[in-house]
Every structure is written in structure tokens, then in C-alpha cells.
Write an enzyme that holds these catalytic residues in place. Structure first.
Site, PDB file in Angstrom:
ATOM      1  CG  ASP A  34       9.475  11.499  27.405  1.00 33.18           C
ATOM      2  OD1 ASP A  34      10.390  12.382  27.344  1.00 33.18           O
ATOM      3  OD2 ASP A  34       8.464  12.131  27.278  1.00 33.18           O
ATOM      4  CD  GLU A  59      11.057  17.187  24.664  1.00 28.54           C
ATOM      5  OE1 GLU A  59      10.192  17.313  25.812  1.00 28.54           O
ATOM      6  OE2 GLU A  59      12.193  17.046  24.761  1.00 28.54           O
ATOM      7  CB  ILE A  99      18.472  17.241  26.922  1.00 30.25           C
ATOM      8  CG1 ILE A  99      19.657  17.797  26.164  1.00 30.25           C
ATOM      9  CG2 ILE A  99      18.869  17.068  28.255  1.00 30.25           C
ATOM     10  CD1 ILE A  99      20.292  19.186  26.857  1.00 30.25           C
ATOM     11  CG  ASP A 100      14.178  12.045  29.049  1.00 30.35           C
ATOM     12  OD1 ASP A 100      13.153  12.730  29.045  1.00 30.35           O
ATOM     13  OD2 ASP A 100      14.198  10.707  29.709  1.00 30.35           O
ATOM     14  CB  THR A 138      15.298  19.998  29.707  1.00 31.38           C
ATOM     15  OG1 THR A 138      15.163  19.225  28.582  1.00 31.38           O
ATOM     16  CG2 THR A 138      16.008  21.282  29.355  1.00 31.38           C
TER      17      THR A 138
END
Length: 286
Positions: free
Chosen positions: A233, A78, A107-108, A110
């Protein structure tokens, strides 16, 4: 887990799954060590989608670890991509011909991390010729590790995960998200939320699509949908759901693939009913 002999999960003696697990755990530890040490917050795409130095540091750590083991593999993370839907689609297209492609969200969730809300995850998937073969989602706050290998099932800390048995929307706990894209995806998702809230047992929105998918796989949620997501994601979580006996499609009910941005994942039993409600509400985004 890979047994060391089976293609395509192993190159030489290196298990893809073992590397994914080890990398997710290390990234999770590093993220946890940074909680309470959020020195600088940049704003990415909109104020709803905050990104910190932790995002960038986590992705660098993950990339370095994976590339050490598999220097010839491709990598889609990402942080290397400009914000917004067009850039996401373009980035995926650029690596779509790769034989082995790692797809990573460092980090999904944030925004949750920045606010100290303990619902975020590290998502690592490996696609082989466009098909996801390994998926790992790690929740550092709860120390829960969800792992799937194509054709071999999905596990949480060694225990097989299976989707819920709910057969009707009215019995189901369902999750969605509120996208950062306030002009495009958000209004569509809100339409779906409005239509579904009275039809389900209850709705949740935790703020990490990868964890929502892991929760569908583990039977904690019966369904999840969201408009305007990116490959990083969804990739790992989609395999978790499929390998736990669930179903993943786009919001129109068509088969899932890496370019899907509007996703619907369920235990399978409520899939058609949930999909139909999104169609009726004109909330598929398609």
C-alpha cells in the site's frame, strides 16, 4: 528518469523505472477494460475489502511483465498473500533479504473499483537491499502517472511534483482511511479521525492509500495517516512523498521502512503537529 548509465536504477541497458512505468500503464489499461465487467466478487478479510478477479489478473500481468525483464528479482504482491496483518508481516519477512524486491498492489482501492467509484490505483515499487529506489503510482481513471526515483525527484507526467506549503494543521486538507480490520486497526483510526477532524481544514478518505500518498507528493493533500497498512500500500507512495520534499514516518515519528504498517506522510511542515495529535488521541496504533 534513469539515464541508462547509473546504478542501481539500471541492469545492463534496462531501466527499472521504464519497466515500472510501462507495467503500471499496461495494468491500468487492463483494469479499465474490465470496468463494467465485474463477473464475480469474492470477499477478502471483511466485506469492506472486496476483491475481484481483476485484482488477481492485474497482479499476474504485472508479475509476468516484470519477471520477463528481471527474472532474478524477487516479487511481493498483495494477491499472493493471505488476508490480515500477520500474513502481511510474514510475507514481507520472507523476502526481506532479497537484493532487488518488487512490491506491488495490483489495485489499491478494490472496493472503490467494485462500486464504480473512480479512485483506485496501481502501485509498483522496487526496493534495493531494503531501500525503495523506484516508485510508480498510476490512476487509470484520470490517466495520472506519478513516478519517483531515489535521489532524482518525483514527477507527474514529466512535471516535478512538490508538497504543499501549508504550515498549520488548521490550514491543511488531510486524508486517512478506514481499514478493513474492524477489530484492530479501524477503531484506532476512528479515534484519530475524531481527534483531527476539528483541527484540520477538512478530512478526506478516498479509499486508496497509494493515491493519497501520491496526492501528498503532488501538494493536493498536506498530510495522510492510516493504521494497519501493508508494504504494497505504502512503498511506492512513500518514495513519491520523500522525493517531492515531504516527510514519511511511522505514526510514532520514527523513520519509515518497509515493515511500517502505521504510516504518517506530510509536507513536512505539519508533520510534528499531526503526529502529536495522534499521540494525544492514543491513535498511533503503536
Amino acid at each position: 528518469m534513469a539515464n541508462g548509465t547509473q546504478e542501481p536504477f539500471v541492469v545492463g541497458s534496462k531501466s527499472f523505472t521504464a519497466v515500472a512505468i510501462n507495467t503500471a500503464a499496461k495494468a491500468g489499461e487492463w483494469i479499465k477494460s474490465k470496468l463494467g465487467d465485474i463477473n464475480r466478487v469474492d470477499t477478502k478479510y471483511s466485506s469492506h475489502d472486496l476483491v475481484t478477479e481483476v485484482d488477481k489478473g492485474s497482479e499476474k500481468l504485472i508479475r509476468n511483465l516484470i519477471m520477463t525483464h528481471f527474472p532474478d528479482h524477487s516479487f511481493l504482491g498483495e494477491e499472493g498473500v493471505e488476508p490480515g496483518p500477520e500474513a502481511s508481516s510474514k510475507a514481507l519477512k520472507e523476502v526481506s533479504d532479497a537484493e532487488y524486491l518488487w512490491i506491488v498492489d495490483p489495485i489499491d482501492g478494490t472496493t472503490n473499483f467494485v462500486h464504480g467509484f473512480p479512485f483506485f490505483s496501481v502501485s509498483i515499487a522496487l526496493a534495493y537491499k531494503g531501500e525503495i529506489i523506484v516508485g510508480v503510482v498510476y490512476d487509470p481513471a484520470r490517466d495520472e502517472l506519478f513516478v519517483a526515483e531515489k535521489g532524482k525527484g518525483a514527477y507527474m507526467h514529466g512535471k516535478k511534483t512538490t508538497v504543499s506549503l501549508d504550515s498549520k494543521l488548521s490550514e491543511s486538507l488531510v486524508a486517512t482511511g478506514f481499514p478493513a480490520d474492524r477489530n484492530g486497526a479501524l477503531p484506532i483510526n476512528l479515534k484519530g479521525t475524531l481527534a483531527l477532524a476539528p483541527k484540520v481544514r477538512n478530512l478526506r478518505s478516498g479509499g486508496s492509500a497509494a493515491l493519497h500518498l501520491a496526492y501528498v507528493a503532488a501538494g493536493r493533500l498536506s498530510g495522510f495517516w492510516e493504521i494497519g497498512l501493508s508494504a504494497w500500500d505504502i512503498a511506492a507512495g512513500a518514495l513519491l512523498v520523500q522525493e517531492s520534499g515531504g516527510k514519511v514516518t511511522d505514526t510514532a515519528g520514527k523513520p519509515f521502512h518497509l515493515a511500517v504498517r502505521n504510516v504518517l506522510a506530510t509536507n513536512g511542515q505539519i508533520h510534528d503537529e499531526l503526529q502529536q495529535k495522534l499521540v494525544e488521541a492514543e491513535a498511533t496504533g503503536l
